[in-house]
Enzyme design. Structure first.
Site, PDB file in Angstrom:
ATOM      1  N   CYS A  63      78.850 -13.076 -26.528  1.00 24.64           N
ATOM      2  CA  CYS A  63      77.488 -13.241 -27.193  1.00 24.64           C
ATOM      3  C   CYS A  63      77.373 -12.874 -28.600  1.00 24.64           C
ATOM      4  O   CYS A  63      78.331 -11.810 -28.849  1.00 24.64           O
ATOM      5  CB  CYS A  63      76.761 -12.210 -26.145  1.00 24.64           C
ATOM      6  SG  CYS A  63      76.994 -12.346 -24.496  1.00 24.64           S
ATOM      7  N   GLN A  64      76.643 -13.308 -29.253  1.00 26.10           N
ATOM      8  CA  GLN A  64      76.358 -12.971 -30.445  1.00 26.10           C
ATOM      9  C   GLN A  64      75.345 -11.507 -30.447  1.00 26.10           C
ATOM     10  O   GLN A  64      76.069 -10.570 -31.336  1.00 26.10           O
ATOM     11  CB  GLN A  64      74.973 -13.929 -31.376  1.00 26.10           C
ATOM     12  CG  GLN A  64      75.999 -15.210 -32.156  1.00 26.10           C
ATOM     13  CD  GLN A  64      74.959 -15.581 -32.976  1.00 26.10           C
ATOM     14  OE1 GLN A  64      73.973 -15.264 -33.305  1.00 26.10           O
ATOM     15  NE2 GLN A  64      75.390 -16.911 -33.437  1.00 26.10           N
TER      16      GLN A  64
END
Ligand SMILES: Cc1ncc(COP(=O)(O)O)c(C=O)c1O
Lengths: 152, 416
Positions: A63-64
């Site tokens: 995930c960012q």
């Protein structure tokens, strides 16, 4: 430290708020702004995530934003309780939708739930598609793996 | 922007609307809105001329290169080698022997890092900077691991410039290689290449400049910069994906061992021993990306057809307008405020994660990049998880800058 049933007690998603309510509410929203405002508000319904659980083991990679996931299998009811946290408000809202679909189900029912179809119905599928790379896809697989492990 | 811009008496005219018509991708709707493409730092769009050149190559002249005793083979080879000459002129390299095709900037850096193995002993130092793209960090770490050398990063100032004092302190006895970017992809900072290369050279240090973010914005003269190696990717400068360039000084390239073995890179193969081809072929094993080379040549021709001074002035105007509008978005902070920048704006907004900003801009047809921009050490320095980055190209308009900020104000007031 492993998570206790307490951490999950106040989660309304999949308990007092249901999927049907989500569909009904979503139908009334016609522009993107209202839809995202709704998703973000839904994310605010997530109960606080216990700080002690922000560990490498509970971290969802890919995930960012920073995403954590914990679970608790309630032997008595046979249901799987889930909790998610993210520092991005949209990912948090989408995680809340995932919990609406997945939380408080037996592992068998969870595995039978077609999450893609649900996101398609809400016209949000692109957010969980593998091309988006925001980690929701890996969050979903992680949850499904947890359910599968409880059955095995 | 860069020192190459020519000082003209009248403001140069640049017809951005005419230029936009050359780029088919730009005239489409995204999420019901006209596309505003501000992710040029990740990859730019291609003009019609590049698409046509590649199409024509495949329709009329495709064959393998340097092989044929037939007409198509000659045509393909001519197209391929003439593209190499275009790159040579584009960089003002002394000879096209010094232009080596690679898959991109990443592969070019890996090739050099691999080729310099023999030059390093344990304890030697490879000087990089804190603002490098991972492509200009990891290959050197691999080299360091293999040789016992050490990777040392030059510090960055809060404004996002290379810290000169740190550079002067770190450039020392043990420094063998200096590698840094001409322009930072995450911040847009233009680094003082010629000056730093001169200082490194005075100590016999080998220099590599990562020009991936420089060539789309201004002219580069590798002889004036005097660096030993210069690398870039075609896809960020309006050319095809899958092809890039390594320029190197002839003596260093001659001395470097081949990287990959195969066809094309040999002179004679026998089980008693193989001799290698001359430059540049020594580094080009296997059938190359011919159509892509032709496409890159067409991108260079396209850029040459524009008034680059006017183009730079237009790009500067985009950045100035963006800078002027920052104050209109409450809680917005620009990351990277160097004096000398290409039109790139990295930013954060209080109360929103960069990925939120990206998603909400996409809803309005605006494409930006969010995240760490493959520059995690830089994000660590700023103690942020990432930024949203608007990276402009010469085909972006002042109206698009306005649209970006209108969208940001809306996002901030409604969602932050
Ligand atoms: C400064 C810089 N260097 C190197 C690269 C790597 O380029 P490529 O992925 O085309 O090899 C990039 C791409 O983002 C970049 O911005």
């Amino acid at each position: 430290m492993s998570s206790s049933a307490n951490d999950f007690a106040s989660n309304p998603l999949g308990t007092s708020i249901t999927l049907e309510e989500l569909y009904d509410a979503f139908e009334l929203l016609d522009d993107w702004e209202d839809r995202y405002a709704f998703i973000i508000d839904l994310g605010k319904q997530l109960p606080p995530f216990p700080d002690a659980q922000r560990t490498e083991k509970n971290y969802v990679h890919g995930c960012q934003s920073q995403v954590w996931l914990i679970h608790h299998y309630d032997k008595e009811s046979g249901k799987l309780l889930l909790l998610i946290d993210s520092d991005a408000i949209i990912v948090r809202g989408l995680a809340a939708i995932i919990l609406l679909a997945f939380n408080n189900l037996t592992p068998t029912d969870l595995l039978a739930t077609d999450i893609d179809k649900l996101f398609e119905r809400l016209d949000l599928f692109r957010h969980i598609s593998p091309t988006r790379g925001n980690g929701l896809r890996s969050m979903i697989s992680k949850i499904r793996n947890i359910a599968a492990a409880e059955i095995a | 922007m860069s020192s190459v811009s020519t000082a003209k008496t009248a403001p140069p005219q640049f017809d951005v609307e005419a230029v936009r018509r050359d780029f088919p991708t730009l005239s489409q709707q995204v999420n019901g809105k006209p596309l505003v493409y501000l992710d040029n730092g990740a990859s730019s769009q291609r003009p019609e001329a590049v698409l046509l050149a590649m199409d024509r190559y495949y329709r009329e002249m495709h064959s393998n290169v340097h092989r044929g005793a037939h007409t198509l083979g000659d045509r393909a080879t001519n197209a391929f080698e003439s593209a190499r000459e275009k790159v040579q002129k584009f960089l003002n390299a002394p000879s096209s022997r010094q232009i080596i095709w690679t898959r991109g900037a990443t592969e070019a850096i890996n090739l050099v890092a691999n080729g310099l193995t023999e030059k390093l002993k344990p304890g030697d130092e490879i000087l990089l900077s804190q603002m490098e793209h991972h492509a200009n960090i990891v290959p050197w770490q691999i080299l360091a691991e293999r040789t016992g050398a050490k990777v040392v990063p030059i510090g960055v100032t809060p404004e996002g410039e290379l810290d000169r004092e740190s550079f002067h302190c770190l450039l020392g006895e043990r420094t063998r290689i200096l590698a840094f970017n001409h322009v930072s992809n995450a911040l847009g900072t233009i680094n003082p290449v010629a000056d730093m290369v001169a200082k490194a050279k005075a100590q016999g240090v080998i220099t590599l400049i990562d020009g991936a973010q420089a060539v789309p914005h201004f002219q580069v003269d590798v002889q004036a910069l005097d660096c030993d190696f210069y690398v870039f990717s075609a896809h960020k400068m309006f050319g095809p994906t899958g092809i890039g360039i390594l320029y190197g000084k002839a003596d260093l390239l001659e001395a470097m061992p081949p990287w990959q073995g195969g066809g094309e890179m040999i002179e004679r193969v026998s089980f008693a021993g193989t001799t290698y081809n001359t430059l540049p072929y020594k580094f080009e094993a296997g059938t190359p990306a011919v159509a892509e080379a032709v496409g890159l040549g067409a991108a260079i021709d396209y850029l040459a057809s524009l008034d680059r001074g006017a183009m730079e002035a237009a790009e500067n105007a985009l950045l100035r307008r963006a800078n002027d509008l920052v104050a209109s978005v409450p809680g917005m902070t620009v990351v990277g405020t160097a004096a000398n920048k290409v039109p790139v704006m990295s930013f954060t907004i209080e109360g929103l994660h960069p990925s939120d900003i990206g998603t909400l801009l996409d809803q309005q047809g605006i494409a930006v990049r969010t995240g760490h921009h493959c520059a995690m050490p830089l994000m660590e320095f700023y103690e942020i998880p990432g930024t949203a980055r608007a990276s402009f190209a010469f085909y972006n308009t002042l109206e698009e800058v306005e649209q970006l900020f209108t969208a940001l104000r809306k996002i901030q007031s409604r969602f932050a």
